[in-house]
Write a protein that holds these residues in place. Sequence first.
Motif, PDB file in Angstrom:
ATOM      1  N   GLN A   6       0.977  -1.123   0.146  1.00 44.02           N
ATOM      2  CA  GLN A   6       0.222  -0.200   0.140  1.00 44.02           C
ATOM      3  C   GLN A   6       1.143   1.856  -0.363  1.00 44.02           C
ATOM      4  O   GLN A   6       1.931   1.539   0.974  1.00 44.02           O
ATOM      5  N   CYS A  23      -3.322  -0.826  -3.519  1.00 45.36           N
ATOM      6  CA  CYS A  23      -2.458  -1.897  -3.345  1.00 45.36           C
ATOM      7  C   CYS A  23      -2.580  -2.414  -4.227  1.00 45.36           C
ATOM      8  O   CYS A  23      -2.698  -2.353  -5.554  1.00 45.36           O
ATOM      9  N   TRP A  35     -10.370  -5.897   1.085  1.00 47.63           N
ATOM     10  CA  TRP A  35     -10.475  -4.809   1.689  1.00 47.63           C
ATOM     11  C   TRP A  35     -10.759  -4.809   3.028  1.00 47.63           C
ATOM     12  O   TRP A  35     -11.840  -5.172   2.929  1.00 47.63           O
ATOM     13  N   ALA A  65     -14.192  -1.965  -5.345  1.00 48.42           N
ATOM     14  CA  ALA A  65     -12.857  -2.133  -5.404  1.00 48.42           C
ATOM     15  C   ALA A  65     -12.614  -2.690  -7.020  1.00 48.42           C
ATOM     16  O   ALA A  65     -13.901  -3.682  -7.449  1.00 48.42           O
ATOM     17  N   ASN A  75      -7.346  -1.294  -6.128  1.00 47.42           N
ATOM     18  CA  ASN A  75      -6.926  -0.508  -5.930  1.00 47.42           C
ATOM     19  C   ASN A  75      -9.106  -0.163  -5.357  1.00 47.42           C
ATOM     20  O   ASN A  75      -9.986  -0.563  -5.689  1.00 47.42           O
ATOM     21  N   LEU A  76      -9.003   0.285  -4.170  1.00 43.99           N
ATOM     22  CA  LEU A  76      -9.944   0.956  -3.385  1.00 43.99           C
ATOM     23  C   LEU A  76     -10.795   2.607  -3.864  1.00 43.99           C
ATOM     24  O   LEU A  76      -9.904   3.410  -3.469  1.00 43.99           O
ATOM     25  N   TYR A  89      -7.326   1.537   6.602  1.00 46.42           N
ATOM     26  CA  TYR A  89      -7.670   0.655   5.730  1.00 46.42           C
ATOM     27  C   TYR A  89      -6.958  -0.272   5.763  1.00 46.42           C
ATOM     28  O   TYR A  89      -5.254  -0.078   4.636  1.00 46.42           O
ATOM     29  N   CYS A  91      -5.398  -3.755   3.322  1.00 42.99           N
ATOM     30  CA  CYS A  91      -5.737  -4.328   1.906  1.00 42.99           C
ATOM     31  C   CYS A  91      -4.745  -5.310   2.288  1.00 42.99           C
ATOM     32  O   CYS A  91      -3.770  -5.630   2.520  1.00 42.99           O
TER      33      CYS A  91
END
Lengths: 114, 114
Positions: A6, A23, A35, A65, A75-76, A89, A91
């Motif tokens: 990350q 991520c 996540w 995501a 990716n979130l 957060y 991952c």
Amino acid sequence: AQSVTQPDIHITVSEGASLELRCNYSYGATPYLFWYVQSPGQGLQLLLKYFSGDTLVQGIKGFEAEFKRSQSSFNLRKPSVHWSDAAEYFCAVSDTGGGNKLTFGTGTQLKVEL
Amino acid sequence: AAGVIQSPRHLIKEKRETATLKCYPIPRHDTVYWYQQGPGQDPQFLISFYEKMQSDKGSIPDRFSAQQFSDYHSELNMSSLELGDSALYFCASSFPPGLNTEAFFGQGTRLTVV
């Protein structure tokens, strides 16, 4: 062995702005990706997961995501951040068919400015 | 819905003492995982059990031991505690590892060694 990166340790966004947390993973086979969100002193809450199928997954609290195999990314995103989204957060990737031990990234601390 | 229960939520011990952390999985979950999260760190996998047998082992110190009982609850025993053992200890449970299986986390036990 699998690993998760990350790149962003801290991110600050204004309330109502869009959000993307990055991520990247390293895994030899098809990854199972997750996540999680953690509020201070609290447990880990699952936001969403990817096992297979549609590469865009929807989660709770308006998060989504996208799994991109070519970029080894998961990716979130959230279109409009709320002040209550301020948290850490994580991952994570599991090494076999989901539910096995998780390898976490180092986390991204999200701060939301009002 | 029932969640993963961890007890105690907070624990303060002195150096060289012992500690026992307990984890009660979600009903019908027969797989339990333990993670350690140091201050400002990501959770690190310690050990897991499936059907009362150790299924995987991570970076768990030799001073720590764990087991899963016939009712599927698990205990993490920590001896000769060191200051560096101060952390948040998470337990997670799941159905047997396999496709589309996710782990659910408890709220954690915060251990402080003084």
